[in-house]
Scaffold this active site. Structure first.
Site, mmCIF file in Angstrom:
data_model
loop_
_atom_site.group_PDB
_atom_site.id
_atom_site.type_symbol
_atom_site.label_atom_id
_atom_site.label_comp_id
_atom_site.label_asym_id
_atom_site.label_seq_id
_atom_site.Cartn_x
_atom_site.Cartn_y
_atom_site.Cartn_z
ATOM 1 C CD GLU A 163 -7.616 -0.692 -0.608
ATOM 2 O OE1 GLU A 163 -7.856 -0.690 -1.827
ATOM 3 O OE2 GLU A 163 -6.475 -0.904 -0.154
ATOM 4 C CG HIS B 47 -5.302 -3.010 -3.232
ATOM 5 N ND1 HIS B 47 -5.969 -1.839 -3.541
ATOM 6 C CD2 HIS B 47 -4.734 -3.437 -4.383
ATOM 7 C CE1 HIS B 47 -5.834 -1.575 -4.828
ATOM 8 N NE2 HIS B 47 -5.087 -2.523 -5.367
ATOM 9 C CB CYS C 211 -2.881 -0.108 -5.809
ATOM 10 S SG CYS C 211 -2.662 -1.264 -7.204
#
Length: 232
Positions: free
Chosen positions: A181, A179, A88
């Site tokens: 994660e 994202h 990001c």
């Protein structure tokens, strides 16, 4: 016994943690986490065998000292083929550090929640993103700023229905606008922080997508760890 290779993770924002990557990355490598709101950007000589740059609520035009220093570190790491993963904001910093361009608050608007990407043929062979591309799973999005021009020589690996350059590679460096994660709950937390209100529509869509999404995102962490192990 030889030590595992070590990755340095730069975290610009306390609201944007490693989240699920904490376990997924640690399965293969050691992690040094550097929180940039209270610690200095490390030197190239101290980052170890790989570099991950996480996202944040600020943008690439921030005058915070760490922004310019992080761009320099990214460029120096990529120049000597240290594996780099930008996520990001990290993806946007990576693009700018290597010569690309970013538009802050793009007029086409934000992307939030699960998004299905179109993957370029080259993605199938990418050691970090190949398994994710093959899965066809959606990815977790939460962004307002966009990489509008890739660095010279970079290969676009994915794009969304709204924006180009959702993922790219240049040498040892990979950037992803999404994202990998982030858990469904974290994506919902960010959405609520940006938009207010009590709607759980984003959370509901993320949870519905997660059985396919989570393994695909885990494959990115494992793919990056594998590249670091191979190059250490």
């Amino acid at each position: 016994m030889a030590k595992k290779p070590r990755i340095t993770v730069l975290q610009p924002d306390p609201e944007v943690p490693l989240d699920r990557f904490d376990d997924w990355l640690r399965a293969g490598v050691r992690i040094t986490l550097v929180t940039l709101w209270d610690k200095d950007v490390p030197n190239l000589e101290t980052i170890g065998d790989g570099l991950v740059v996480l996202g944040g609520r600020m943008d690439v035009n921030s005058d915070a000292r760490w922004v310019a220093q992080t761009k320099d570190l990214i460029a120096d790491a990529a120049d000597i083929d240290i594996p780099v993963l930008g996520i990001c904001l990290g993806h946007q910093l990576l693009a700018e550090a290597l010569g690309g361009e970013v538009v802050v608050a793009h007029e086409a608007g934000p992307e939030d929640g699960p998004v299905v990407l179109e993957w370029a043929p080259e993605a199938a062979e990418d050691p970090v993103l190949g398994a994710c591309a093959a899965s066809g799973a959606p990815v977790p999005m939460s962004h307002n700023d966009v990489v509008t021009r890739l660095p010279e020589g970079a290969v676009e690996l994915a794009w969304s229905p709204t924006y180009r350059n959702a993922a790219f590679r240049l040498g040892s460096a990979v950037g992803v606008q999404f994202h990998p994660e982030a858990s469904p709950e974290l994506i919902q937390h960010w959405w609520a922080g940006k938009h207010g209100g009590k709607s759980t529509a984003v959370l509901d869509r993320m949870r519905e997508a997660d059985p396919a999404l989570a393994p695909a995102m885990q494959s990115i962490a494992e793919g990056f760890s594998a590249v670091v192990l191979e190059n250490a």
